[in-house]
Design an enzyme around this catalytic site. Sequence first.
Site, PDB file in Angstrom:
ATOM      1  N   ARG A  76       0.701  -1.190   0.150  1.00 11.00           N
ATOM      2  CA  ARG A  76       0.019   0.024   0.020  1.00 11.00           C
ATOM      3  C   ARG A  76       0.845   1.182   0.081  1.00 11.00           C
ATOM      4  O   ARG A  76       1.496   1.496   0.798  1.00 11.00           O
ATOM      5  CB  ARG A  76      -1.053   0.009   1.227  1.00 11.00           C
ATOM      6  CG  ARG A  76      -1.898   1.267   1.317  1.00 11.00           C
ATOM      7  CD  ARG A  76      -2.652   1.031   2.614  1.00 11.00           C
ATOM      8  NE  ARG A  76      -3.561   2.317   2.562  1.00 11.00           N
ATOM      9  CZ  ARG A  76      -3.309   3.307   3.491  1.00 11.00           C
ATOM     10  NH1 ARG A  76      -2.187   3.084   4.565  1.00 11.00           N
ATOM     11  NH2 ARG A  76      -3.846   4.329   3.545  1.00 11.00           N
ATOM     12  N   HIS A 120      -2.793  11.036   0.129  1.00 10.66           N
ATOM     13  CA  HIS A 120      -2.177  10.758   1.443  1.00 10.66           C
ATOM     14  C   HIS A 120      -1.507  12.329   1.681  1.00 10.66           C
ATOM     15  O   HIS A 120      -0.383  12.336   2.190  1.00 10.66           O
ATOM     16  CB  HIS A 120      -1.201   9.736   1.514  1.00 10.66           C
ATOM     17  CG  HIS A 120      -0.845   9.036   3.129  1.00 10.66           C
ATOM     18  ND1 HIS A 120      -1.271   7.672   3.171  1.00 10.66           N
ATOM     19  CD2 HIS A 120      -0.765   9.660   4.052  1.00 10.66           C
ATOM     20  CE1 HIS A 120      -0.625   7.696   4.667  1.00 10.66           C
ATOM     21  NE2 HIS A 120      -0.357   8.806   5.285  1.00 10.66           N
ATOM     22  N   GLU A 165      -7.205   8.611   5.575  1.00 10.51           N
ATOM     23  CA  GLU A 165      -7.275   9.503   6.673  1.00 10.51           C
ATOM     24  C   GLU A 165      -7.941  10.820   6.357  1.00 10.51           C
ATOM     25  O   GLU A 165      -7.124  11.816   6.845  1.00 10.51           O
ATOM     26  CB  GLU A 165      -6.246   9.374   7.707  1.00 10.51           C
ATOM     27  CG  GLU A 165      -5.826   7.978   8.154  1.00 10.51           C
ATOM     28  CD  GLU A 165      -4.499   7.974   9.086  1.00 10.51           C
ATOM     29  OE1 GLU A 165      -4.143   8.904   9.619  1.00 10.51           O
ATOM     30  OE2 GLU A 165      -4.300   6.780   9.480  1.00 10.51           O
ATOM     31  N   ASN A 293      -7.499   2.343   9.467  1.00  9.76           N
ATOM     32  CA  ASN A 293      -6.398   2.476  10.262  1.00  9.76           C
ATOM     33  C   ASN A 293      -6.631   2.396  11.679  1.00  9.76           C
ATOM     34  O   ASN A 293      -7.323   3.314  12.065  1.00  9.76           O
ATOM     35  CB  ASN A 293      -5.492   3.746   9.799  1.00  9.76           C
ATOM     36  CG  ASN A 293      -5.325   3.793   8.086  1.00  9.76           C
ATOM     37  OD1 ASN A 293      -5.257   2.681   7.708  1.00  9.76           O
ATOM     38  ND2 ASN A 293      -4.655   4.797   7.868  1.00  9.76           N
ATOM     39  N   TYR A 295      -4.398   2.466  15.534  1.00 14.60           N
ATOM     40  CA  TYR A 295      -3.219   2.443  16.446  1.00 14.60           C
ATOM     41  C   TYR A 295      -3.713   2.318  17.902  1.00 14.60           C
ATOM     42  O   TYR A 295      -2.988   1.697  18.703  1.00 14.60           O
ATOM     43  CB  TYR A 295      -2.534   3.919  16.194  1.00 14.60           C
ATOM     44  CG  TYR A 295      -1.964   3.772  14.837  1.00 14.60           C
ATOM     45  CD1 TYR A 295      -0.559   3.578  14.465  1.00 14.60           C
ATOM     46  CD2 TYR A 295      -2.685   4.381  13.555  1.00 14.60           C
ATOM     47  CE1 TYR A 295      -0.025   3.426  13.052  1.00 14.60           C
ATOM     48  CE2 TYR A 295      -2.098   4.310  12.546  1.00 14.60           C
ATOM     49  CZ  TYR A 295      -0.649   3.916  12.273  1.00 14.60           C
ATOM     50  OH  TYR A 295      -0.210   3.967  11.085  1.00 14.60           O
ATOM     51  N   GLU A 373      -3.419   0.090   8.253  1.00 12.10           N
ATOM     52  CA  GLU A 373      -2.276   0.584   8.971  1.00 12.10           C
ATOM     53  C   GLU A 373      -2.668  -0.021  10.453  1.00 12.10           C
ATOM     54  O   GLU A 373      -3.596   0.251  10.912  1.00 12.10           O
ATOM     55  CB  GLU A 373      -2.163   2.247   8.952  1.00 12.10           C
ATOM     56  CG  GLU A 373      -1.715   2.671   7.635  1.00 12.10           C
ATOM     57  CD  GLU A 373      -1.459   4.244   7.908  1.00 12.10           C
ATOM     58  OE1 GLU A 373      -1.264   4.993   9.016  1.00 12.10           O
ATOM     59  OE2 GLU A 373      -1.847   4.842   6.879  1.00 12.10           O
TER      60      GLU A 373
HETATM   61  O1  IFM Z   1       2.630   8.095   9.728  1.00 12.70           O
HETATM   62  C1  IFM Z   1       1.112   8.161   9.726  1.00 12.70           C
HETATM   63  C2  IFM Z   1       0.448   7.989   8.487  1.00 12.70           C
HETATM   64  O2  IFM Z   1       0.833   8.561   7.480  1.00 12.70           O
HETATM   65  C3  IFM Z   1      -0.820   7.941   8.470  1.00 12.70           C
HETATM   66  N1  IFM Z   1      -1.436   7.328   9.770  1.00 12.70           N
HETATM   67  C4  IFM Z   1      -0.792   7.413  11.074  1.00 12.70           C
HETATM   68  C5  IFM Z   1       0.657   7.095  10.593  1.00 12.70           C
HETATM   69  C6  IFM Z   1       1.512   7.333  12.178  1.00 12.70           C
HETATM   70  O3  IFM Z   1       1.159   8.441  12.771  1.00 12.70           O
END
Ligand code: IFM
Length: 466
Positions: A76, A120, A165, A293, A295, A373
């Site tokens: 990706r 992006h 995002e 995505n 985290y 992600e």
């Molecule tokens: O590095 C970023 C990415 O560009 C978009 N999603 C979160 C990642 C970590 O912050």
Amino acid sequence: MPTKVPAGFLWGTATASYQIEGATRADGRGPSIWDVFSHTPGKVQAGETGDIACDHYHRWEEDLDHLARLGAGAYRFSIAWPRVQPTGAGPVNRAGLDFYDRLVDGLAARGIKAVATLYHWDLPQALQDKGGWPARDTAHRFADYAAVVAEALGDRVSTYTTLNEPWCSAFLGYASGVHAPGLTSPLAALRAAHHLNLGHGLAVQAVRAAVPRAALSVTLNLHVIRPASDKQEDHDAARQVRAVGNEIFCGPMLSGAYPEDLRADLGPITDFGFVRDGDLDQIRQPLDWLGINYYSSSQVRRRPPGQTAAATSTAGSGGHGGGNPWVGAESVEFLDPNPPLTAMGWNIDPPALTELLVDTARRYPGLDLAVTENGSAFPDTLEPDGRVHDSKRIAYLEQHVQAVAEAIRQGAPVKGYFAWSLMDNFEWAWGYSRRFGLIHVDYSDGLKRRWKDSAHRFQRLATTGV
Ligand code: IFM
């Protein structure tokens, strides 16, 4: 690991153009908002820029060889709009497009599927000078650019992803100002969100017109927001953040409407007059899958009346302090995250990923999902043995893959997992101080790539599923 993902599951890694390519002036590329922002003093830690980044523009073959050795079935990456159209409109810069032409052929030659994100975050600066995403015209220019890319790359791209995002583009870019272009206007952020939605819908149609068999997706950073207590006011605070964090995109893109509660919350700021007749039909387009995505998660509560906002957390959303991105939800307080934390200050909450996937699958039946992600930044050390023993990143990877397997077990149609990131890179306002890569990039030694222990772990996952 106890639970395995099904056979045929797609393992990949993710990157983004401005974060890795460098070569920002090569072959006719125009300036993007991130070039201008990163060159503005005080905007990026240590004044760092993406001018050179990982020099992937020149080292792409070496990087694709790493991908192949990792066992990745998909890659990706994102396409830099200002390489393709230096001013965001009009004439196509063939030399810039040729780079991606070579890249997709290089992926095909290695048996790796190309998952190309069209946007992006590197908007051509010339379009920002005309108003950027708060200006409606940008959505139309985005669709034109999408058509150019699709006509050139055709079905060599396995999936076209419109936006990465959009929450960050709209609210970190135009409300909190910690991302390019660095504006702090709540109304501009809301206009940007709508025009990103519109750009998404128009781009899906443009790509389909050019490549009828193309698979289409969008990637959203859906926030997992937990109320701090069972009190109704804290539940309402969580609902409010979800509305302006998630539903502002899911609503129009997947259900064809802005939710009523969002409109009510934002009533004092806007009457949504920028939504024109027919826009919602343009935005809601059938998608082949939704990229998520993920985290970390956040906890919120209702701020007592009269208490003013202190520093507001943007945990899980590329947050770097700055102003408040939670437009219309200023009376919501984010609690400090519970340790252990990553180097971003984000909590580690794998069950939240399971919940997010299962909940999204329940809300949108029939829509395939992929984790586009997921990854972690830790302060890596290059040891005397020439290796990076990143055991915390390995644990994070294993726990989150396990969370995905659990979501699949519970019925969520999750088809793939993309680790962020293939290699260390330019982490936006944090510059090069935060490392997310499976592969270490030595910024003081000619950008040499070295596999971290986590790269070996990913290789085993990708090749054996465990
Ligand atoms: O590095 C970023 C990415 O560009 C978009 N999603 C979160 C990642 C970590 O912050």
